[in-house]
Design a protein around this motif. Structure first.
Motif, PDB file in Angstrom:
ATOM      1  N   PHE A 103       0.854  -1.200   0.000  1.00 18.87           N
ATOM      2  CA  PHE A 103       0.000   0.000   0.000  1.00 18.87           C
ATOM      3  C   PHE A 103       0.885   1.243   0.000  1.00 18.87           C
ATOM      4  CE2 PHE A 103      -2.532   3.207   2.309  1.00 18.87           C
ATOM      5  CZ  PHE A 103      -3.648   3.239   1.496  1.00 18.87           C
ATOM      6  N   THR A 104       0.534   2.207  -0.831  1.00 16.77           N
ATOM      7  CA  THR A 104       1.280   3.463  -0.905  1.00 16.77           C
ATOM      8  C   THR A 104       0.412   4.577  -0.320  1.00 16.77           C
ATOM      9  OG1 THR A 104       2.240   2.647  -2.956  1.00 16.77           O
ATOM     10  CG2 THR A 104       2.609   4.964  -2.423  1.00 16.77           C
ATOM     11  N   PRO A 105       0.681   5.003   0.920  1.00 13.12           N
ATOM     12  CA  PRO A 105      -0.176   6.000   1.562  1.00 13.12           C
ATOM     13  C   PRO A 105      -0.185   7.344   0.837  1.00 13.12           C
ATOM     14  CG  PRO A 105       1.452   5.135   3.116  1.00 13.12           C
ATOM     15  CD  PRO A 105       1.729   4.548   1.790  1.00 13.12           C
ATOM     16  N   GLN A 106       0.868   7.676   0.115  1.00 11.25           N
ATOM     17  CA  GLN A 106       0.940   8.957  -0.563  1.00 11.25           C
ATOM     18  C   GLN A 106      -0.097   9.057  -1.684  1.00 11.25           C
ATOM     19  OE1 GLN A 106       3.552   6.896  -0.185  1.00 11.25           O
ATOM     20  NE2 GLN A 106       4.890   7.964   1.252  1.00 11.25           N
ATOM     21  N   LEU A 107      -0.532   7.923  -2.230  1.00  2.00           N
ATOM     22  CA  LEU A 107      -1.480   7.927  -3.342  1.00  2.00           C
ATOM     23  C   LEU A 107      -2.936   7.849  -2.882  1.00  2.00           C
ATOM     24  CD1 LEU A 107       0.393   5.490  -5.758  1.00  2.00           C
ATOM     25  CD2 LEU A 107       0.475   7.998  -5.706  1.00  2.00           C
ATOM     26  N   ALA A 108      -3.164   7.709  -1.591  1.00  2.00           N
ATOM     27  CA  ALA A 108      -4.525   7.541  -1.077  1.00  2.00           C
ATOM     28  C   ALA A 108      -5.062   8.860  -0.538  1.00  2.00           C
ATOM     29  CB  ALA A 108      -4.531   6.492   0.026  1.00  2.00           C
ATOM     30  N   ASP A 109      -6.382   9.040  -0.679  1.00  2.00           N
ATOM     31  CA  ASP A 109      -7.013  10.213  -0.067  1.00  2.00           C
ATOM     32  C   ASP A 109      -7.255   9.925   1.413  1.00  2.00           C
ATOM     33  OD1 ASP A 109      -9.038   8.363  -0.234  1.00  2.00           O
ATOM     34  OD2 ASP A 109     -10.526   9.739  -1.045  1.00  2.00           O
ATOM     35  N   GLY A 110      -7.734  10.919   2.155  1.00  2.00           N
ATOM     36  CA  GLY A 110      -7.894  10.797   3.609  1.00  2.00           C
ATOM     37  C   GLY A 110      -8.836   9.685   4.031  1.00  2.00           C
ATOM     38  N   ALA A 111      -9.967   9.533   3.323  1.00  2.00           N
ATOM     39  CA  ALA A 111     -10.949   8.507   3.688  1.00  2.00           C
ATOM     40  C   ALA A 111     -10.397   7.111   3.442  1.00  2.00           C
ATOM     41  CB  ALA A 111     -12.240   8.712   2.912  1.00  2.00           C
ATOM     42  N   THR A 112      -9.718   6.932   2.329  1.00  2.62           N
ATOM     43  CA  THR A 112      -9.140   5.623   2.018  1.00  2.62           C
ATOM     44  C   THR A 112      -8.043   5.273   3.011  1.00  2.62           C
ATOM     45  OG1 THR A 112      -9.603   5.979  -0.319  1.00  2.62           O
ATOM     46  CG2 THR A 112      -8.018   4.261   0.231  1.00  2.62           C
ATOM     47  N   LEU A 113      -7.240   6.239   3.356  1.00  2.87           N
ATOM     48  CA  LEU A 113      -6.174   6.017   4.325  1.00  2.87           C
ATOM     49  C   LEU A 113      -6.746   5.658   5.699  1.00  2.87           C
ATOM     50  CD1 LEU A 113      -3.139   5.987   4.673  1.00  2.87           C
ATOM     51  CD2 LEU A 113      -3.236   8.416   5.237  1.00  2.87           C
ATOM     52  N   ALA A 114      -7.797   6.352   6.123  1.00  3.27           N
ATOM     53  CA  ALA A 114      -8.439   6.050   7.413  1.00  3.27           C
ATOM     54  C   ALA A 114      -9.028   4.644   7.406  1.00  3.27           C
ATOM     55  CB  ALA A 114      -9.507   7.075   7.726  1.00  3.27           C
ATOM     56  N   TRP A 115      -9.684   4.275   6.293  1.00  2.00           N
ATOM     57  CA  TRP A 115     -10.253   2.934   6.177  1.00  2.00           C
ATOM     58  C   TRP A 115      -9.145   1.887   6.243  1.00  2.00           C
ATOM     59  CZ3 TRP A 115      -9.138  -0.644   2.360  1.00  2.00           C
ATOM     60  CH2 TRP A 115      -9.894  -1.819   2.405  1.00  2.00           C
ATOM     61  N   PHE A 116      -8.052   2.122   5.508  1.00  2.00           N
ATOM     62  CA  PHE A 116      -6.943   1.170   5.467  1.00  2.00           C
ATOM     63  C   PHE A 116      -6.323   0.988   6.847  1.00  2.00           C
ATOM     64  CE2 PHE A 116      -2.450   0.105   4.887  1.00  2.00           C
ATOM     65  CZ  PHE A 116      -2.587  -1.086   4.206  1.00  2.00           C
ATOM     66  N   ILE A 117      -6.110   2.073   7.555  1.00  2.00           N
ATOM     67  CA  ILE A 117      -5.513   1.993   8.893  1.00  2.00           C
ATOM     68  C   ILE A 117      -6.433   1.226   9.839  1.00  2.00           C
ATOM     69  CG2 ILE A 117      -4.875   3.374  10.918  1.00  2.00           C
ATOM     70  CD1 ILE A 117      -3.750   5.445   8.910  1.00  2.00           C
ATOM     71  N   ASP A 118      -7.743   1.474   9.748  1.00  2.00           N
ATOM     72  CA  ASP A 118      -8.700   0.775  10.603  1.00  2.00           C
ATOM     73  C   ASP A 118      -8.713  -0.724  10.297  1.00  2.00           C
ATOM     74  OD1 ASP A 118     -10.748   0.786  12.631  1.00  2.00           O
ATOM     75  OD2 ASP A 118     -12.188   0.409  11.005  1.00  2.00           O
ATOM     76  N   GLU A 119      -8.730  -1.083   9.020  1.00  2.00           N
ATOM     77  CA  GLU A 119      -8.711  -2.497   8.632  1.00  2.00           C
ATOM     78  C   GLU A 119      -7.399  -3.172   9.039  1.00  2.00           C
ATOM     79  OE1 GLU A 119     -11.075  -4.615   7.217  1.00  2.00           O
ATOM     80  OE2 GLU A 119     -12.328  -2.928   7.817  1.00  2.00           O
ATOM     81  N   LEU A 120      -6.309  -2.456   8.867  1.00  2.00           N
ATOM     82  CA  LEU A 120      -5.004  -2.980   9.248  1.00  2.00           C
ATOM     83  C   LEU A 120      -4.946  -3.267  10.749  1.00  2.00           C
ATOM     84  CD1 LEU A 120      -2.116  -3.505   8.104  1.00  2.00           C
ATOM     85  CD2 LEU A 120      -1.580  -1.187   8.832  1.00  2.00           C
TER      86      LEU A 120
END
Length: 162
Positions: A103-120
């Protein structure tokens, strides 16, 4: 016999919970937790009954206090060890999942990043709890082997009725 059945029930319930997914239905979890509860009853009631039945009646009051103290200390130490293991294991699992996700956090918007962190976080905890359940399912079997060894080495205890 009751004690050995309890050890098997307890171990199998803990082992089954090690395969629980993060979205496991409540009924499935409840069933295996009840299974473990029956196993705990089959383990601790015979052990306590045997311990008090073989004890001199005038020492039972002090023994009850010591048993309660030992149970509370054991619970506290066990919880501390498991929380420590879950925390350590979860951080290890986060690193492992991040490597696997590419996963590349620099390419994700805020909502996608928040979702990814929560799932992780959620998946790393599920993996950590699964690992701890595997660790815990071995303990009743070890206790069973210790009790069997004590009974074999002390044949007089066997006649007194465990």
């Amino acid at each position: 016999l009751i004690f050995s059945v309890g050890c098997v029930l307890l171990s199998s319930g803990l082992f089954a919970l090690s395969f629980a997914p993060s979205d496991a239905p409540a009924a499935w979890l409840t069933g295996w937790l009840m299974w473990q509860g029956v196993g705990l009853g089959f383990v601790f009631v015979p052990l306590n009954t045997f311990g008090f039945a073989t004890l001199d009646p005038r020492l039972r009051t002090e023994a009850a206090a010591l048993l309660t103290l030992a149970r509370n200390l054991g619970s506290s130490i066990g919880i501390a060890v498991l929380v420590s293991r879950v925390t350590h294991d979860a951080s290890f699992n986060v690193q492992r999942l991040l490597e696997a996700a590419h996963f590349t956090p620099q390419l994700a918007d805020g909502a996608t990043l928040a979702w990814f962190i929560d799932e992780l976080r959620r998946e790393s905890l599920v993996l950590s709890y699964s690992n701890q359940h595997v660790f815990l399912c071995v303990l009743p079997l070890v206790i069973f082997l210790i009790v069997v060894k004590v009974l074999i080495l002390s044949p007089g205890l066997m006649r007194s009725g465990l």
